[in-house]
Design an enzyme around this catalytic site. Structure first.
Site, short mmCIF file in Angstrom:
data_model
loop_
_atom_site.label_atom_id
_atom_site.label_comp_id
_atom_site.label_asym_id
_atom_site.label_seq_id
_atom_site.Cartn_x
_atom_site.Cartn_y
_atom_site.Cartn_z
N LYS A 1 28.04 26.50 143.20
CA LYS A 1 28.30 27.87 143.45
C LYS A 1 29.86 28.09 143.05
CE LYS A 1 24.68 28.10 146.79
NZ LYS A 1 24.31 28.03 148.02
N LEU B 1 22.16 19.64 150.64
CA LEU B 1 22.00 20.80 149.98
C LEU B 1 22.17 22.01 150.76
CD1 LEU B 1 18.58 20.02 147.77
CD2 LEU B 1 20.87 19.83 146.91
N ASP B 2 22.50 22.92 150.15
CA ASP B 2 22.72 24.16 150.87
C ASP B 2 21.45 24.77 151.54
OD1 ASP B 2 25.53 24.00 150.35
OD2 ASP B 2 25.29 25.26 148.70
N PHE B 3 21.72 25.46 152.33
CA PHE B 3 20.58 26.22 153.19
C PHE B 3 19.51 26.66 152.23
CE2 PHE B 3 19.13 29.68 156.12
CZ PHE B 3 18.40 29.08 156.92
N HIS C 1 29.60 22.72 148.01
CA HIS C 1 29.11 24.01 147.15
C HIS C 1 29.61 24.12 145.94
CE1 HIS C 1 27.95 25.78 150.99
NE2 HIS C 1 29.10 26.31 151.38
#
Ligand code: URA
Length: 230
Positions: free
Chosen positions: A187, A101-103, A184
């Site tokens: 997004k 998962l992203d930050f 990503h």
């Protein structure tokens, strides 16, 4: 890996030695004599030859973490805290993340030392849905639903995303189910409409749901029944 392959990989055994050892019942897997060369062994199997341990049994480990914002889905990072820093477990270098998962993305993160199991969860071919709760900067409308179902062309990977199911929950809120986990991905899908994702939270991966009792930053071992679902 096949048992005969495992044994042939040992420098001291050639193929003939392996055949003989198997045929004469000198090889044990998980405490039982095995003479089938095709018998599948895993990194978690204990394997013995003439009573000598060639590979010690190792426990498979599975954890569910509620990833908080502001930590990196990596095992090491020179600057930021990582999801593994949140685990109070021994031998953390044996663990890996099933689906990053992203930050700033929150939600369900699965961590294990079982590569076969994590591949089943994350491989696009198995088509296990990953469900996200999404909040965006601009209004999400019905046009999105159609486009998500149709797929987006990702030039970098030269592929079209698999059909995704978008459910509108409010003008700026949706639930999205995707079967892949491209870089990503969510997004970039909303980016097609120049719509920035402000909040992203993974609720489930296949049959595994984030335990609502887990606060962000907390984790627990998976139950035996949960492991078997995948
Ligand atoms: N898609 C994204 O864009 N980010 C995530 O963290 C997960 C899926």
């Amino acid at each position: 890996m096949r048992l005969d392959r495992f044994l042939s990989n040992l420098p001291r055994l050639n193929r003939k030695d392996v055949r003989l050892a198997l045929a004469t019942g000198r090889v044990q897997v998980d405490g039982q004599p095995v003479n089938n060369p095709h018998h599948e062994v895993r990194e978690f199997s204990s394997i013995q030859l003439d009573g000598e341990t060639l590979q010690a049994a190792k426990a498979a480990r599975y954890f569910m973490l509620h990833k908080p914002q502001g930590c990196v889905s990596a095992t090491r990072d020179p600057v930021h805290p990582t999801v593994l820093d949140l685990l109070n477990e021994p031998d953390k270098d044996e663990l890996h993340i099933a689906g990053r998962l992203d930050f700033n993305t929150t939600g369900l993160m699965l961590i294990t030392n079982d590569g076969q199991w994590s591949r089943r969860l994350t491989q696009p071919q198995t088509k296990l849905p990953k469900v996200y709760y999404v909040e965006t900067e601009q209004v999400i409308d019905e046009r999105y639903v159609e486009k998500f179902a149709e797929g987006f062309y990702f030039a970098f990977e030269d592929l079209t995303t698999q059909p995704a199911q978008l459910t509108l929950l409010g003008p700026y809120v949706a639930r999205l189910s995707i079967v892949e986990g491209r870089y990503h991905q969510v997004k970039r899908m909303f980016g097609h409409f120049d719509n920035k994702v402000l909040r992203l939270h993974r609720e489930s991966m296949g049959p595994l749901l984030l335990d609502p009792a887990l606060e962000p930053g907390h984790y627990r071992a998976l139950h035996a029944a949960e492991i078997l679902l995948v």
